[in-house]
Design a protein around this motif. Structure first.
Motif, PDB file in Angstrom:
ATOM      1  N   ASP A  79      -3.564   1.517   3.617  1.00 18.55           N
ATOM      2  CA  ASP A  79      -3.220   0.712   4.643  1.00 18.55           C
ATOM      3  C   ASP A  79      -2.124  -0.115   4.358  1.00 18.55           C
ATOM      4  O   ASP A  79      -1.204  -0.434   5.051  1.00 18.55           O
ATOM      5  CB  ASP A  79      -4.504   0.065   5.263  1.00 18.55           C
ATOM      6  CG  ASP A  79      -5.557   0.832   6.129  1.00 18.55           C
ATOM      7  OD1 ASP A  79      -5.153   2.144   6.312  1.00 18.55           O
ATOM      8  OD2 ASP A  79      -6.726   0.506   6.257  1.00 18.55           O
ATOM      9  N   GLU A  80      -2.404  -0.599   3.238  1.00 19.70           N
ATOM     10  CA  GLU A  80      -1.391  -1.707   2.549  1.00 19.70           C
ATOM     11  C   GLU A  80       0.102  -1.248   2.599  1.00 19.70           C
ATOM     12  O   GLU A  80       1.195  -2.147   2.461  1.00 19.70           O
ATOM     13  CB  GLU A  80      -1.775  -2.358   1.398  1.00 19.70           C
ATOM     14  CG  GLU A  80      -3.129  -3.185   1.476  1.00 19.70           C
ATOM     15  CD  GLU A  80      -3.664  -3.662   0.144  1.00 19.70           C
ATOM     16  OE1 GLU A  80      -2.672  -4.160  -0.559  1.00 19.70           O
ATOM     17  OE2 GLU A  80      -4.729  -3.943   0.179  1.00 19.70           O
ATOM     18  N   PHE A  81       0.090  -0.045   2.454  1.00 19.07           N
ATOM     19  CA  PHE A  81       1.486   0.547   2.154  1.00 19.07           C
ATOM     20  C   PHE A  81       2.195   1.319   3.391  1.00 19.07           C
ATOM     21  O   PHE A  81       2.935   2.049   3.464  1.00 19.07           O
ATOM     22  CB  PHE A  81       1.454   1.741   1.082  1.00 19.07           C
ATOM     23  CG  PHE A  81       1.069   1.444  -0.267  1.00 19.07           C
ATOM     24  CD1 PHE A  81       1.681   0.511  -0.883  1.00 19.07           C
ATOM     25  CD2 PHE A  81      -0.107   1.652  -0.872  1.00 19.07           C
ATOM     26  CE1 PHE A  81       1.515  -0.079  -2.162  1.00 19.07           C
ATOM     27  CE2 PHE A  81      -0.502   1.231  -1.910  1.00 19.07           C
ATOM     28  CZ  PHE A  81       0.452   0.443  -2.701  1.00 19.07           C
ATOM     29  N   ALA A  82       1.302   1.324   4.518  1.00 19.67           N
ATOM     30  CA  ALA A  82       1.722   1.751   5.790  1.00 19.67           C
ATOM     31  C   ALA A  82       3.184   1.626   6.243  1.00 19.67           C
ATOM     32  O   ALA A  82       3.901   2.469   6.710  1.00 19.67           O
ATOM     33  CB  ALA A  82       0.757   1.406   6.993  1.00 19.67           C
ATOM     34  N   GLY A  83       3.537   0.498   6.074  1.00 20.87           N
ATOM     35  CA  GLY A  83       4.980   0.338   6.509  1.00 20.87           C
ATOM     36  C   GLY A  83       6.358   0.461   5.500  1.00 20.87           C
ATOM     37  O   GLY A  83       7.337   0.300   5.759  1.00 20.87           O
ATOM     38  N   GLN A  84       5.661   0.654   4.308  1.00 19.90           N
ATOM     39  CA  GLN A  84       6.697   0.902   3.394  1.00 19.90           C
ATOM     40  C   GLN A  84       6.707   2.537   2.844  1.00 19.90           C
ATOM     41  O   GLN A  84       6.998   2.672   1.503  1.00 19.90           O
ATOM     42  CB  GLN A  84       6.243   0.035   2.342  1.00 19.90           C
ATOM     43  CG  GLN A  84       6.229  -1.336   2.632  1.00 19.90           C
ATOM     44  CD  GLN A  84       6.259  -2.386   1.957  1.00 19.90           C
ATOM     45  OE1 GLN A  84       6.807  -2.103   0.679  1.00 19.90           O
ATOM     46  NE2 GLN A  84       6.595  -3.723   2.137  1.00 19.90           N
ATOM     47  N   TRP A  85       6.397   3.594   3.566  1.00 19.34           N
ATOM     48  CA  TRP A  85       6.209   4.856   3.139  1.00 19.34           C
ATOM     49  C   TRP A  85       7.487   5.313   2.546  1.00 19.34           C
ATOM     50  O   TRP A  85       7.443   6.251   1.509  1.00 19.34           O
ATOM     51  CB  TRP A  85       5.819   5.701   4.316  1.00 19.34           C
ATOM     52  CG  TRP A  85       6.743   5.863   5.150  1.00 19.34           C
ATOM     53  CD1 TRP A  85       6.954   4.828   6.572  1.00 19.34           C
ATOM     54  CD2 TRP A  85       7.845   6.799   5.587  1.00 19.34           C
ATOM     55  NE1 TRP A  85       7.770   5.335   7.259  1.00 19.34           N
ATOM     56  CE2 TRP A  85       8.414   6.565   6.503  1.00 19.34           C
ATOM     57  CE3 TRP A  85       8.142   7.916   4.834  1.00 19.34           C
ATOM     58  CZ2 TRP A  85       9.530   7.172   6.970  1.00 19.34           C
ATOM     59  CZ3 TRP A  85       9.312   8.520   5.205  1.00 19.34           C
ATOM     60  CH2 TRP A  85      10.009   8.136   6.357  1.00 19.34           C
TER      61      TRP A  85
END
Length: 118
Positions: A79-85
């Motif tokens: 979830d912490e990487f959701a915006g940085q795929w």
């Protein structure tokens, strides 16, 4: 006994890496620092002794199992990487390509040349 001495060498380099990371307050994995220290030591020495060979061969056979806990841990923080795929995908792609290229270069550099059997 040879494998035990080799394992002690490996643990010694890991502990040296741990000590350096702690003493210098580095934000790098102690295992990586220990492996860099061992690589420098082996490069200066010019060869790998039978002790380290005997200890490292069984570890290479189970390398996928040694890496697995870190890979599984990613699922719990996805979830912490959701915006940085895009950044994660680029890092994975470039890191994989750099790793493969480095491994190929080292293999070509340090493997003895094949002799033609005629």
């Amino acid at each position: 006994m040879t494998a035990l001495r080799g394992f002690l060498w490996l643990v010694g380099f890991l502990l040296c890496g741990e000590a350096l990371v702690w003493a210098l307050a580095l934000s790098v994995s102690p295992g990586v620092v220990g492996m860099l220290l061992m690589t420098l030591w082996l490069a200066l020495r010019g060869r790998v002794g039978p002790d380290i060979q005997a200890a490292s061969q069984p570890l290479i056979a189970v390398l996928a199992m040694l890496i697995m806990p870190g890979v599984v841990g990613i699922f719990f923080i996805a979830d912490e990487f959701a915006g940085q795929w895009l950044a994660v995908a680029a890092a994975l792609l470039l890191g994989t390509l750099a790793s493969v290229a480095t491994t190929l270069w080292l293999m070509l550099r340090f493997m003895p040349p094949e002799t033609a059997d005629e």
